[in-house]
Design a protein around this motif. Sequence first.
Motif, PDB file in Angstrom:
ATOM      1  N   GLY A 248       0.747  -5.204  -7.411  1.00 23.66           N
ATOM      2  CA  GLY A 248       1.304  -5.712  -6.154  1.00 23.66           C
ATOM      3  C   GLY A 248       1.070  -4.758  -5.004  1.00 23.66           C
ATOM      4  O   GLY A 248       1.793  -3.782  -4.844  1.00 23.66           O
ATOM      5  N   GLY A 249       0.012  -5.024  -4.249  1.00 25.54           N
ATOM      6  CA  GLY A 249      -0.212  -4.280  -3.005  1.00 25.54           C
ATOM      7  C   GLY A 249      -0.808  -2.896  -3.162  1.00 25.54           C
ATOM      8  O   GLY A 249      -0.877  -2.142  -2.187  1.00 25.54           O
ATOM      9  N   ILE A 250      -1.261  -2.540  -4.348  1.00 34.25           N
ATOM     10  CA  ILE A 250      -1.786  -1.178  -4.547  1.00 34.25           C
ATOM     11  C   ILE A 250      -3.159  -1.083  -3.874  1.00 34.25           C
ATOM     12  O   ILE A 250      -4.094  -1.781  -4.261  1.00 34.25           O
ATOM     13  CB  ILE A 250      -1.849  -0.833  -6.048  1.00 34.25           C
ATOM     14  CG1 ILE A 250      -0.425  -0.822  -6.605  1.00 34.25           C
ATOM     15  CG2 ILE A 250      -2.539   0.524  -6.266  1.00 34.25           C
ATOM     16  CD1 ILE A 250      -0.308  -1.221  -8.035  1.00 34.25           C
ATOM     17  N   THR A 251      -3.242  -0.226  -2.876  1.00 34.90           N
ATOM     18  CA  THR A 251      -4.438  -0.163  -2.026  1.00 34.90           C
ATOM     19  C   THR A 251      -5.032   1.243  -1.979  1.00 34.90           C
ATOM     20  O   THR A 251      -6.222   1.416  -1.782  1.00 34.90           O
ATOM     21  CB  THR A 251      -4.058  -0.622  -0.588  1.00 34.90           C
ATOM     22  OG1 THR A 251      -3.337  -1.865  -0.676  1.00 34.90           O
ATOM     23  CG2 THR A 251      -5.278  -0.829   0.300  1.00 34.90           C
ATOM     24  N   THR A 252      -4.196   2.250  -2.162  1.00 33.95           N
ATOM     25  CA  THR A 252      -4.659   3.641  -2.098  1.00 33.95           C
ATOM     26  C   THR A 252      -4.207   4.398  -3.351  1.00 33.95           C
ATOM     27  O   THR A 252      -3.337   3.935  -4.102  1.00 33.95           O
ATOM     28  CB  THR A 252      -4.051   4.382  -0.884  1.00 33.95           C
ATOM     29  OG1 THR A 252      -2.636   4.525  -1.120  1.00 33.95           O
ATOM     30  CG2 THR A 252      -4.284   3.620   0.412  1.00 33.95           C
ATOM     31  N   GLY A 253      -4.774   5.586  -3.510  1.00 32.90           N
ATOM     32  CA  GLY A 253      -4.367   6.434  -4.631  1.00 32.90           C
ATOM     33  C   GLY A 253      -2.885   6.775  -4.574  1.00 32.90           C
ATOM     34  O   GLY A 253      -2.214   6.802  -5.609  1.00 32.90           O
ATOM     35  N   LEU A 254      -2.386   7.003  -3.364  1.00 32.23           N
ATOM     36  CA  LEU A 254      -0.961   7.352  -3.275  1.00 32.23           C
ATOM     37  C   LEU A 254      -0.067   6.156  -3.619  1.00 32.23           C
ATOM     38  O   LEU A 254       1.015   6.325  -4.177  1.00 32.23           O
ATOM     39  CB  LEU A 254      -0.617   7.913  -1.883  1.00 32.23           C
ATOM     40  CG  LEU A 254      -1.119   9.337  -1.607  1.00 32.23           C
ATOM     41  CD1 LEU A 254      -0.654   9.816  -0.233  1.00 32.23           C
ATOM     42  CD2 LEU A 254      -0.677  10.341  -2.673  1.00 32.23           C
ATOM     43  N   ASP A 255      -0.539   4.933  -3.311  1.00 30.24           N
ATOM     44  CA  ASP A 255       0.207   3.739  -3.773  1.00 30.24           C
ATOM     45  C   ASP A 255       0.297   3.775  -5.298  1.00 30.24           C
ATOM     46  O   ASP A 255       1.356   3.543  -5.888  1.00 30.24           O
ATOM     47  CB  ASP A 255      -0.523   2.441  -3.391  1.00 30.24           C
ATOM     48  CG  ASP A 255      -0.509   2.159  -1.892  1.00 30.24           C
ATOM     49  OD1 ASP A 255       0.335   2.716  -1.182  1.00 30.24           O
ATOM     50  OD2 ASP A 255      -1.371   1.361  -1.449  1.00 30.24           O
ATOM     51  N   ALA A 256      -0.852   4.034  -5.930  1.00 25.76           N
ATOM     52  CA  ALA A 256      -0.886   4.066  -7.402  1.00 25.76           C
ATOM     53  C   ALA A 256       0.033   5.163  -7.933  1.00 25.76           C
ATOM     54  O   ALA A 256       0.764   4.961  -8.908  1.00 25.76           O
ATOM     55  CB  ALA A 256      -2.313   4.277  -7.887  1.00 25.76           C
ATOM     56  N   VAL A 257       0.017   6.326  -7.273  1.00 27.53           N
ATOM     57  CA  VAL A 257       0.889   7.440  -7.692  1.00 27.53           C
ATOM     58  C   VAL A 257       2.362   7.010  -7.630  1.00 27.53           C
ATOM     59  O   VAL A 257       3.149   7.305  -8.535  1.00 27.53           O
ATOM     60  CB  VAL A 257       0.639   8.689  -6.797  1.00 27.53           C
ATOM     61  CG1 VAL A 257       1.758   9.709  -6.958  1.00 27.53           C
ATOM     62  CG2 VAL A 257      -0.725   9.309  -7.127  1.00 27.53           C
ATOM     63  N   GLU A 258       2.722   6.270  -6.579  1.00 29.93           N
ATOM     64  CA  GLU A 258       4.112   5.786  -6.486  1.00 29.93           C
ATOM     65  C   GLU A 258       4.463   4.925  -7.693  1.00 29.93           C
ATOM     66  O   GLU A 258       5.554   5.045  -8.270  1.00 29.93           O
ATOM     67  CB  GLU A 258       4.301   4.959  -5.210  1.00 29.93           C
ATOM     68  CG  GLU A 258       4.393   5.774  -3.932  1.00 29.93           C
ATOM     69  CD  GLU A 258       4.802   4.897  -2.754  1.00 29.93           C
ATOM     70  OE1 GLU A 258       5.961   4.465  -2.702  1.00 29.93           O
ATOM     71  OE2 GLU A 258       3.931   4.629  -1.892  1.00 29.93           O
TER      72      GLU A 258
END
Length: 318
Positions: A248-258
């Motif tokens: 859901g909405g993962i667009t950047t590496g930091l999104d994935a890290v979250e």
Amino acid sequence: MMERPVMEVEVGGVWLSHPVILASGVLNETAASMMRAVEGGAAAVVTKSISLAEREGHPNPTFVELRTGYLNSMGVPNPGIEHYTKEIERFREEMPQVPVILSLYGESVEEFEELGRAARTLPVEAVEVNLSCPNVEEGGIAFGKDPDGVYSAVRAVRRGFPRGVWAKLTAHCPDIVEAAKAAERGGADALVAINTLKGIAIDPYLAMPVLASGTGGYSGEGIKPLALEKVWELASSGEVEAPIVGSGGITTGLDAVEFLMAGAAAVEVGSAVRRRGVGVFSQIREEIEAFLVEEGYGSAGEIVGLALERYPHEEVGE
Ligand SMILES: Cc1cc2nc3c(=O)[nH]c(=O)nc-3n(C[C@H](O)[C@H](O)[C@H](O)COP(=O)(O)O)c2cc1C
């Protein structure tokens, strides 16, 4: 020089070279498009949701771009499992080392059972039970919105399929932890959270919904906090044991890290392919890796659930 962090993760019996995989419904109509996603860096592919018989899907327009994401009302168009088998086999011949997760869409418990049996003979590591499509009347959310539906669909697939069974849950249910527990009782090895959320766009000049079907499924950046919260709810419940895959909405590496820090073991990426191109999977992987190096972590696995461990649960609501 610091060693490169270990990016390999395991999700419900499937080994991934890193945690970023292709989500269902984007770039997965053919073997060639799935191969493009892998060339763009995806560690594994989830297929388009496949039904027993061919489905035409809904009339156009079925896709609209919004400021914060997308709305789609595809209606699960697919050629049916018999025809799609050719695409899976072709993909496997070319990329034997890349895990394939076959997404299954059924409209009855019997259909799910038959799909599970059919998948057994296919060269796939796991299946993903679609319990969450908001764009169809009979299947999808009809099963995902209550724990009994989740249990019966997952159980039916499990009866026929002996390898990994992933259950893709919806946020459109009263209690996602109850849905997850039902999936586990049914035999799920992993939980995917979440699918698109029901939304609508209206053309003010036509005074009509933009999508021919009226409503659609909202995906992309705008749903990230909601999807992340569902992963957090599952992981912090203490009642769910299966690994979680965030979507859901993962667009950047930091999104994935979250998502990893909220408790996801891996993430599925769909809409970001449109935002950043097919190389988005490599970009996200490299951005995760750069974050791990910068912060001194040795592996992707090390940050799974870290924000939960740091968060003082006892004080919530006091
Ligand atoms: C055009 C489109 C088609 C989709 N089709 C499916 C599908 O067939 N089965 C499914 O489980 N999810 C489907 N999804 C949902 C995605 O797999 C994903 O869960 C959702 O879009 C949220 O992730 P994202 O924000 O990275 O796109 C679709 C999404 C989009 C945008």
